[in-house]
Design a protein around this motif. Structure first.
Motif, mmCIF file in Angstrom:
data_model
loop_
_atom_site.group_PDB
_atom_site.id
_atom_site.type_symbol
_atom_site.label_atom_id
_atom_site.label_comp_id
_atom_site.label_asym_id
_atom_site.label_seq_id
_atom_site.Cartn_x
_atom_site.Cartn_y
_atom_site.Cartn_z
ATOM 1 N N UNK A 269 22.985 34.151 39.192
ATOM 2 C CA UNK A 269 24.327 34.656 39.493
ATOM 3 C C UNK A 269 24.810 35.570 38.379
ATOM 4 N N UNK A 270 25.162 36.799 38.713
ATOM 5 C CA UNK A 270 25.710 37.744 37.737
ATOM 6 C C UNK A 270 27.214 37.830 37.938
ATOM 7 N N UNK A 271 27.960 37.458 36.922
ATOM 8 C CA UNK A 271 29.423 37.434 37.053
ATOM 9 C C UNK A 271 29.986 38.826 36.788
ATOM 10 N N UNK A 272 31.245 39.103 37.167
ATOM 11 C CA UNK A 272 31.821 40.438 36.952
ATOM 12 C C UNK A 272 31.821 40.833 35.480
ATOM 13 N N UNK A 273 31.673 42.146 35.228
ATOM 14 C CA UNK A 273 31.629 42.652 33.851
ATOM 15 C C UNK A 273 32.886 42.287 33.065
ATOM 16 N N UNK A 274 34.040 42.315 33.733
ATOM 17 C CA UNK A 274 35.286 42.000 33.034
ATOM 18 C C UNK A 274 35.267 40.544 32.541
ATOM 19 N N UNK A 275 34.751 39.661 33.365
ATOM 20 C CA UNK A 275 34.639 38.253 32.953
ATOM 21 C C UNK A 275 33.633 38.100 31.819
ATOM 22 N N UNK A 276 32.524 38.863 31.885
ATOM 23 C CA UNK A 276 31.543 38.805 30.793
ATOM 24 C C UNK A 276 32.194 39.192 29.462
ATOM 25 N N UNK A 277 32.967 40.281 29.477
ATOM 26 C CA UNK A 277 33.604 40.739 28.240
ATOM 27 C C UNK A 277 34.604 39.712 27.725
ATOM 28 N N UNK A 335 36.949 28.418 32.142
ATOM 29 C CA UNK A 335 35.617 28.828 32.606
ATOM 30 C C UNK A 335 35.267 28.111 33.909
ATOM 31 N N UNK A 336 34.873 28.894 34.915
ATOM 32 C CA UNK A 336 34.391 28.325 36.181
ATOM 33 C C UNK A 336 33.121 29.050 36.591
ATOM 34 N N UNK A 337 32.373 28.447 37.519
ATOM 35 C CA UNK A 337 31.200 29.135 38.067
ATOM 36 C C UNK A 337 31.628 30.467 38.663
ATOM 37 N N UNK A 338 31.036 31.544 38.216
ATOM 38 C CA UNK A 338 31.353 32.855 38.759
ATOM 39 C C UNK A 338 32.319 33.665 37.923
ATOM 40 N N UNK A 339 32.829 33.114 36.828
ATOM 41 C CA UNK A 339 33.717 33.914 35.986
ATOM 42 C C UNK A 339 34.771 33.115 35.263
ATOM 43 N N UNK A 340 36.011 33.603 35.313
ATOM 44 C CA UNK A 340 37.125 32.990 34.591
ATOM 45 C C UNK A 340 38.326 32.835 35.512
ATOM 46 N N UNK A 341 39.155 31.847 35.201
ATOM 47 C CA UNK A 341 40.323 31.587 36.051
ATOM 48 C C UNK A 341 41.481 32.529 35.736
ATOM 49 N N UNK A 342 41.522 33.101 34.525
ATOM 50 C CA UNK A 342 42.697 33.865 34.127
ATOM 51 C C UNK A 342 42.305 35.257 33.651
ATOM 52 N N UNK A 343 43.064 36.264 34.063
ATOM 53 C CA UNK A 343 42.861 37.634 33.611
ATOM 54 C C UNK A 343 43.905 37.961 32.541
ATOM 55 N N UNK A 344 43.745 39.113 31.884
ATOM 56 C CA UNK A 344 44.705 39.570 30.876
ATOM 57 C C UNK A 344 45.463 40.791 31.383
ATOM 58 N N UNK A 345 46.690 40.953 30.897
ATOM 59 C CA UNK A 345 47.461 42.145 31.217
ATOM 60 C C UNK A 345 47.237 43.198 30.132
ATOM 61 N N UNK A 346 47.628 44.425 30.417
ATOM 62 C CA UNK A 346 47.530 45.501 29.428
ATOM 63 C C UNK A 346 48.389 45.222 28.208
ATOM 64 N N UNK A 347 49.557 44.638 28.415
ATOM 65 C CA UNK A 347 50.442 44.289 27.292
ATOM 66 C C UNK A 347 49.782 43.258 26.384
ATOM 67 N N UNK A 460 36.002 46.430 30.953
ATOM 68 C CA UNK A 460 35.819 46.943 32.317
ATOM 69 C C UNK A 460 36.972 46.494 33.213
ATOM 70 N N UNK A 461 37.188 47.220 34.294
ATOM 71 C CA UNK A 461 38.177 46.795 35.264
ATOM 72 C C UNK A 461 37.550 45.869 36.296
ATOM 73 N N UNK A 462 38.328 45.526 37.308
ATOM 74 C CA UNK A 462 37.793 44.712 38.405
ATOM 75 C C UNK A 462 38.121 43.247 38.307
ATOM 76 N N UNK A 463 37.361 42.456 39.044
ATOM 77 C CA UNK A 463 37.630 41.022 39.161
ATOM 78 C C UNK A 463 37.211 40.270 37.907
ATOM 79 N N UNK A 464 37.758 39.059 37.751
ATOM 80 C CA UNK A 464 37.301 38.163 36.685
ATOM 81 C C UNK A 464 36.543 36.973 37.252
ATOM 82 N N UNK A 465 36.455 36.865 38.570
ATOM 83 C CA UNK A 465 35.713 35.743 39.139
ATOM 84 C C UNK A 465 35.215 36.121 40.533
ATOM 85 N N UNK A 466 34.024 35.634 40.854
ATOM 86 C CA UNK A 466 33.487 35.758 42.213
ATOM 87 C C UNK A 466 33.077 34.378 42.690
ATOM 88 N N UNK A 467 33.042 34.196 43.963
ATOM 89 C CA UNK A 467 32.653 32.892 44.514
ATOM 90 C C UNK A 467 31.143 32.867 44.750
#
Length: 579
Positions: A269-277, A335-347, A460-467
């Motif tokens: 399983x490859x998680x989204x780049x944003x979650x990897x970062x 941390x969950x399977x497929x990425x992360x539960x929380x994203x960050x804002x620009x601020x 990177x932009x995009x999702x932080x988690x995939x199912x």
């Protein structure tokens, strides 16, 4: 030719390999006869540049009628010299597997040829009843001294996870056996049971000639919590991550990542780049607050309280950074399977970059002041020497090994995901002493700031988690690894039915650092003992308080260390009776 084939072909010249199995491409398992086990591990370890990263005993009688042993080696080169290192594209994990018949649960000890195996083989008996024939130190390691004979907790048919053997009356409790050197006039000085820099339980015995330590022994695992037993056959992988991060109050995020990565690698399983970062950012934030904690304690234990207070003031900025990234000062529950539960804002990213500037600037200022203090530097230099050959023999990790000049780091030797896009150095020092270990930590602080900054700038932009859409095949297994502040963490998971865990082996970094500690004590004075243990940055996996949740009434109550201690001493006035 696939990665690892060159190494395996060299093993084949001397050993019969029955089966070769690849999990992810760089994780290879070879199966050998149990009588060939010690020589196979020795060849990989000393002849081909391996390091013992973990050993997993497993009860597979329900699967194939046998027990099994898995010796996991990180193939990266011996690194005794700069030239003694494998090329990056040849580094891999090689696991040596052997079956142990259920009617004859014995195997030849690997420790006689590879000393790093000693704790693993002691634990194999404690938890599975597998006896290493010829093991030089067969004492109990994990289970308590009054644990019932013949009860092996991790055998599938041994006991329910809720079972608690009856305690032995205090007057009948057996004494722990310590290895004491022979000779007249040897003083036996206990250190502990609570360690002065960590407030955690570890019973050390220092054997002294006058004020000089000539040898040492120690008894740990007072807070063994049976987490592996708790997870097996009961938890799904998201629940596993939440349990894994409770292994440690400092580097819990690294354990959650290691555990979930093992499950994700098993299905590719490859998680989204944003979650990897963001995972990389959180791991480096843990390094920031952990290293600042240890450097501060290494000052405080030698009387430099002023430096300690300044370093802890800076550490608060790292906790604030953690809150911006994860929502909490401690990075739990993210941390969950497929990425992360929380994203960050620009601020939040902008504010985080400002905090990094502050941390970097003030860390440099305080470190410069510490280095100007000759008394402080003199207390660290030449103390707690870890000989390079001893280090090679026992596979220590983290700043403990990098302070001996070995460029060992899981981010460097086995990079994955977003780490492969980053530019960073692996600091090493050649002093082998407390000063070298603390200097490595300081230099790593600056590298962590740089890594986090790169991640924010390249975010990177995009999702932080995939199912996840792929079901994990029962019987499949894989390694999850990361570089925690204290060193390499290894999680090994074999998958069972219904997307539950069949076997989980969690090897925290400190586990690999304890075995060589007795050599670091030798030749030092009693006054240095606490500092030497501190410089290891040990994790005893403590929990000083616990929140109890009544799932029916939804009420919660926090029990403090004092509450638990009072109740354990008196057995009166149950702390939950009015909940």
């Amino acid at each position: 030719m696939k990665i690892g084939d060159k190494l395996i072909n060299k093993v084949k010249e001397k050993i019969t390999i029955h089966e070769i199995y690849r999990q992810p491409e760089d994780q290879i398992t070879i199966t050998v006869d149990r009588n060939d086990l010690p020589e196979t591990v020795r060849i990989l370890y000393y002849d081909l540049g391996g390091w013992l990263s973990s050993m997993i005993p497993n009860d597979e009688r329900q699967i194939n009628g046998n027990f099994a042993l898995y010796y996991v080696l990180s193939m990266e080169g011996g690194k005794m010299t700069p030239e003694d290192e494998l090329p990056q594209d040849e580094k891999c994990w090689i696991t040596v597997k052997t079956f142990i018949p259920a009617n004859d649960p014995t195997f030849p000890s690997v420790t006689l040829k590879v000393p790093a195996a000693v704790w693993y083989e002691r634990e194999a008996y404690d938890m599975f009843g597998l006896t290493a024939i010829g093991l030089p130190d067969p004492r109990r390691l994990v289970v308590s001294d009054d644990w019932p004979e013949g009860l092996f907790p991790l055998r599938k048919d041994a006991m329910d996870y809720r079972h608690r053997p009856d305690p032995v009356d205090h007057k009948d409790e057996p004494e722990a056996k310590f290895l004491k050197p022979e000779g007249a006039g040897v003083l036996d000085v206990p250190l502990g049971p609570l360690h002065i820099t960590s407030d955690e339980p570890g019973h050390f015995r220092l054997y002294c000639d006058g004020d000089t330590i000539i040898d040492a022994d120690y008894r740990l695992f007072y807070q063994h919590r049976g987490m592996e037993k708790l997870a097996e056959n009961r938890m799904n992988y998201d629940q596993m991550g939440y349990l894994a991060e409770r292994v440690c109050g400092i580097c819990g995020y690294a354990h959650a990542i290691g555990c979930i990565e093992a499950a994700e690698k098993a299905i590719g399983l490859e998680i989204p780049l944003r979650a990897q970062a963001m995972r990389v950012i959180c791991l480096e934030i843990e390094r920031l607050h952990s290293h600042l904690l240890n450097i501060g304690l290494a000052c405080e234990v030698t009387g430099n309280v002023n430096a300690f207070m300044h370093i802890f003031r800076i550490r608060e900025f790292s906790m604030e950074l953690a809150q911006l990234v994860t929502g909490g000062r401690k990075t739990y529950g993210n941390v969950v399977m497929g990425g992360l539960r929380r994203d960050m804002t620009g601020t939040e990213i902008k504010k985080s970059l400002e905090l990094l500037e502050t941390i970097e600037e003030q860390t440099k200022e305080v470190w410069e002041a510490v280095m100007d203090d000759k008394n402080q530097v003199d207390r660290w230099k030449g103390v707690g020497l870890l000989d390079k050959q001893v280090a090679r023999d026992f596979s220590p990790v983290g700043p403990n090994i990098r302070g001996c000049g070995f460029k060992r780091d899981s981010r460097y030797d086995h990079p994955y995901d977003f780490l492969t896009q980053l530019d960073f150095e692996i600091p090493t020092e050649n002093g082998c002493d407390v000063f070298a270990r603390e200097t490595v930590r300081y230099r790593e602080l600056l590298e962590s700031v740089s890594i986090i900054r790169q991640c924010f700038e390249m975010m990177p932009g995009g999702l932080t988690v995939i199912k996840p859409q792929t079901m994990i095949k029962p019987g499949a297994y894989a390694i999850g690894n990361d570089e925690a502040p204290r060193g390499e963490n290894i999680h090994w998971i074999m998958h069972g039915n219904a997307q539950k865990v069949y076997r989980w082996r969690c090897r925290a970094a400190t586990y690999n650092n304890w075995t060589s500690l007795r050599y670091q004590f030798r030749g030092n004075t009693i006054a240095d003992a606490a500092l030497i243990v501190c410089s290891l940055d040990p994790c005893y996996s403590c929990t000083e308080r616990v929140t109890v949740v009544d799932i029916n009434s939804k009420k919660t109550k926090i029990l403090t260390y004092q509450d638990l201690k009072r109740y354990s001493q008196s057995s009166k006035n149950h702390p939950l009776k009015n909940m």
